[in-house]
Write a protein that holds these residues in place. Structure first.
Motif, PDB file in Angstrom:
ATOM      1  N   ALA A  13     -10.308 -51.765 -30.182  1.00  0.00           N
ATOM      2  CA  ALA A  13     -11.708 -51.477 -30.324  1.00  0.00           C
ATOM      3  C   ALA A  13     -11.528 -49.610 -29.801  1.00  0.00           C
ATOM      4  CB  ALA A  13     -12.359 -51.411 -29.170  1.00  0.00           C
ATOM      5  N   VAL A  62      -9.062 -56.572 -25.863  1.00  0.00           N
ATOM      6  CA  VAL A  62     -10.215 -56.138 -26.708  1.00  0.00           C
ATOM      7  C   VAL A  62     -10.531 -54.944 -27.473  1.00  0.00           C
ATOM      8  CG1 VAL A  62     -12.458 -56.664 -27.142  1.00  0.00           C
ATOM      9  CG2 VAL A  62     -11.351 -58.695 -27.057  1.00  0.00           C
ATOM     10  N   TRP A  63     -11.053 -54.245 -25.237  1.00  0.00           N
ATOM     11  CA  TRP A  63     -11.965 -52.667 -25.304  1.00  0.00           C
ATOM     12  C   TRP A  63     -10.162 -51.837 -26.506  1.00  0.00           C
ATOM     13  CZ3 TRP A  63     -11.195 -54.116 -19.841  1.00  0.00           C
ATOM     14  CH2 TRP A  63     -10.356 -53.064 -19.001  1.00  0.00           C
ATOM     15  N   VAL A  67     -18.436 -54.237 -25.482  1.00  0.00           N
ATOM     16  CA  VAL A  67     -18.385 -55.875 -25.462  1.00  0.00           C
ATOM     17  C   VAL A  67     -16.853 -56.372 -24.342  1.00  0.00           C
ATOM     18  CG1 VAL A  67     -17.927 -57.960 -26.938  1.00  0.00           C
ATOM     19  CG2 VAL A  67     -19.070 -56.180 -27.895  1.00  0.00           C
ATOM     20  N   GLY A  68     -15.921 -55.249 -25.501  1.00  0.00           N
ATOM     21  CA  GLY A  68     -14.678 -55.676 -24.576  1.00  0.00           C
ATOM     22  C   GLY A  68     -14.482 -55.275 -23.526  1.00  0.00           C
ATOM     23  N   VAL A 128     -20.098 -48.381 -34.124  1.00  0.00           N
ATOM     24  CA  VAL A 128     -19.679 -50.117 -33.808  1.00  0.00           C
ATOM     25  C   VAL A 128     -18.125 -49.587 -32.697  1.00  0.00           C
ATOM     26  CG1 VAL A 128     -18.887 -51.665 -35.774  1.00  0.00           C
ATOM     27  CG2 VAL A 128     -20.835 -50.376 -36.843  1.00  0.00           C
ATOM     28  N   ALA A 129     -17.090 -48.918 -33.400  1.00  0.00           N
ATOM     29  CA  ALA A 129     -16.164 -48.887 -32.663  1.00  0.00           C
ATOM     30  C   ALA A 129     -16.543 -48.924 -31.259  1.00  0.00           C
ATOM     31  CB  ALA A 129     -15.193 -48.331 -33.175  1.00  0.00           C
ATOM     32  N   ARG A 130     -17.489 -48.256 -30.566  1.00  0.00           N
ATOM     33  CA  ARG A 130     -17.555 -48.046 -29.281  1.00  0.00           C
ATOM     34  C   ARG A 130     -18.582 -49.706 -28.961  1.00  0.00           C
ATOM     35  NH1 ARG A 130     -15.860 -44.137 -26.055  1.00  0.00           N
ATOM     36  NH2 ARG A 130     -18.235 -44.225 -24.637  1.00  0.00           N
ATOM     37  N   LEU A 131     -19.391 -50.065 -29.902  1.00  0.00           N
ATOM     38  CA  LEU A 131     -19.677 -50.988 -29.424  1.00  0.00           C
ATOM     39  C   LEU A 131     -19.259 -52.224 -29.145  1.00  0.00           C
ATOM     40  CD1 LEU A 131     -22.818 -53.162 -28.893  1.00  0.00           C
ATOM     41  CD2 LEU A 131     -22.255 -53.379 -31.748  1.00  0.00           C
ATOM     42  N   LEU A 132     -17.766 -52.559 -29.802  1.00  0.00           N
ATOM     43  CA  LEU A 132     -17.114 -53.376 -29.750  1.00  0.00           C
ATOM     44  C   LEU A 132     -15.814 -52.808 -27.917  1.00  0.00           C
ATOM     45  CD1 LEU A 132     -15.680 -53.432 -33.034  1.00  0.00           C
ATOM     46  CD2 LEU A 132     -16.985 -55.119 -32.248  1.00  0.00           C
ATOM     47  N   ALA A 144     -24.304 -52.100 -24.375  1.00  0.00           N
ATOM     48  CA  ALA A 144     -23.007 -53.857 -24.493  1.00  0.00           C
ATOM     49  C   ALA A 144     -22.906 -54.688 -22.735  1.00  0.00           C
ATOM     50  CB  ALA A 144     -22.145 -53.662 -25.276  1.00  0.00           C
TER      51      ALA A 144
END
Length: 424
Positions: free
Chosen positions: A93, A89-90, A115-116, A108-112, A62
């Motif tokens: 997450a 954001v991170w 993103v952060g 999914v949480a690791r993906l977000l 990401a």
């Protein structure tokens, strides 16, 4: 009356560095705490090494994909605002990781989280370099990026202890809360106006003006030299990514250490890696005072030393000699970060420097920090982790070839880099 102003001017850049460094610590604490809880997740959810590696690699994936566009957004809409939003954001997450009900939720949480984190390293480094003289670029880049290793140390060591004492979910929760506190402090202390007032003009390049952004984006890939810096630096970090993700499990399996002991031992080696990043950046700046293109030369030397010491270390049996070789290899494993960061800064314009570092982050993650853990995990499922780690140092061979080619193209690259065209 001028003395107080001068004193503030000297102190403020270090305040910026300290807080920006602190957030990068939080970034990697949130990212690498996962490595400390691998044994718990493997036991509780029955995950394979490939699945465990994917939980690490999805973050770097990401980051790699989003670093450049989000860095460009930071350049255009405000770097301080971008930093605060990303840190929030991170951190949220990471708290979400603590609430995961299974592998899918955690993925999914690791993906977000990725993103952060995506553009933080590039935007944060651009903020730091903007308030310091150009002659300190390699040192500051190496020292700033060393926060990744130091944050990994704290994340792995504290995560292992918290996981054993309170459960693996509390390890994630603690990292998330720490990041939220730092994000709030950053917002209260630093602003776009204060950064502009303390901007260093020495070697910084012209400030961005309306209508110049599109023309200057072409300089991101304007010369073969800067492209080779992206590629060489990224491939070298394949090794660092594998070490970040798998050293705790390596010591757990090869040395039969319990998770709460393996994590702190691995953290010491990652700490050595962070110290190496800072020292290698300092060496590069010192060499650059008397030698042209010193960044290329030192980067090549660091890559070769990594190959020699880590290759020898993973090739022999566990024991004292192996630990010594691994420690020396770790010291140089990410030593190219400072030189390649300084090269990218030299070969691009300040007005899009965060974007340039975003492109560097893309290569660092796609070729290095994302690829390392997942490729090593796949090899570990097939060959065993101890055997898989023997192949990791070979990435330095390709990195060395690219860096040598970049050194040869450096002078021509500088000649081809034209000043940005100002809009009328």
């Amino acid at each position: 009356m001028a003395a107080p102003a001068a004193r503030v001017s000297r102190v403020f850049p270090w305040i910026v560095f300290t807080l920006t460094f602190g957030l990068l610590l939080s970034d990697y604490m949130s990212r690498q705490v996962l490595s400390a809880v691998f044994p718990f997740l493997k036991q509780q959810w029955g995950l394979t090494d490939t699945q465990l590696g994917s939980l690490t690699s999805v973050v770097a994936l990401a980051v790699g994909l989003l670093a450049a566009p989000l860095s460009l957004a930071g350049d255009r809409w405000g770097r301080v605002r971008a930093i605060v939003v990303m840190a929030t954001v991170w951190s949220l997450a990471t708290v979400g990781c603590a609430l995961a009900a299974g592998y899918g939720h955690l993925l999914v949480a690791r993906l977000l989280l990725g993103v952060g984190e995506a553009a933080y390293g590039s935007v944060g480094l651009a903020v730091v370099l903007a308030v310091f003289p150009a002659r300190r670029r390699a040192s500051l880049t190496g020292a700033f990026m060393a926060a990744g290793s130091f944050g990994s140390v704290l994340g792995v060591a504290l995560g292992g202890v918290l996981a054993v004492q309170f459960g693996w979910r509390w390890a994630f929760a603690a990292m998330g809360v720490f990041g939220l506190v730092l994000a709030g402090l950053y917002r209260l202390t630093i602003s776009e106006r204060s950064l502009a007032a303390h901007r260093s003009d020495a070697g910084a390049g012209p400030s961005p003006a309306a209508g110049e952004q599109r023309a200057r984006l072409g300089t991101l890939f304007a010369t073969p030299a800067v492209v080779l810096a992206y590629l060489g630096g990224g491939l070298q970090l394949f090794i660092a990514g594998s070490l970040f993700g798998w050293l705790p499990s390596y010591f757990n399996r090869a040395y039969a250490m319990a998770p709460d002991r393996a994590a702190p031992v691995a953290a010491l080696f990652i700490l050595v890696m962070g110290a190496g990043m800072a020292v290698c950046g300092l060496i590069t700046d010192r060499a650059g005072r008397t030698r042209p293109a010193a960044e290329w030369t030192t980067a090549v030397v660091f890559a070769v030393l990594t190959l020699v010491f880590l290759g020898a270390g993973f090739a022999i049996r566990p024991g004292g000699p192996q630990l010594l070789l691994l420690a020396v290899g770790c010291f140089f494993a990410a030593g190219t970060a400072g030189p390649t960061g300084a090269l990218v800064a030299r070969l691009t314009h300040e007005s899009i420097r965060a974007t340039a570092f975003g492109v560097l982050t893309l290569f660092n993650n796609m070729l290095g920090l994302a690829a390392g853990p997942i490729v090593t995990g796949v090899l570990a499922d097939r060959l065993g982790l101890e055997t898989a780690m023997r192949y990791v140092p070979l990435a330095a061979v390709a990195a060395t070839i690219l860096l040598v080619a970049g050194r040869r193209a450096h002078s021509a690259g500088l000649r081809r880099l034209e000043p940005p065209v100002r809009a009328r």
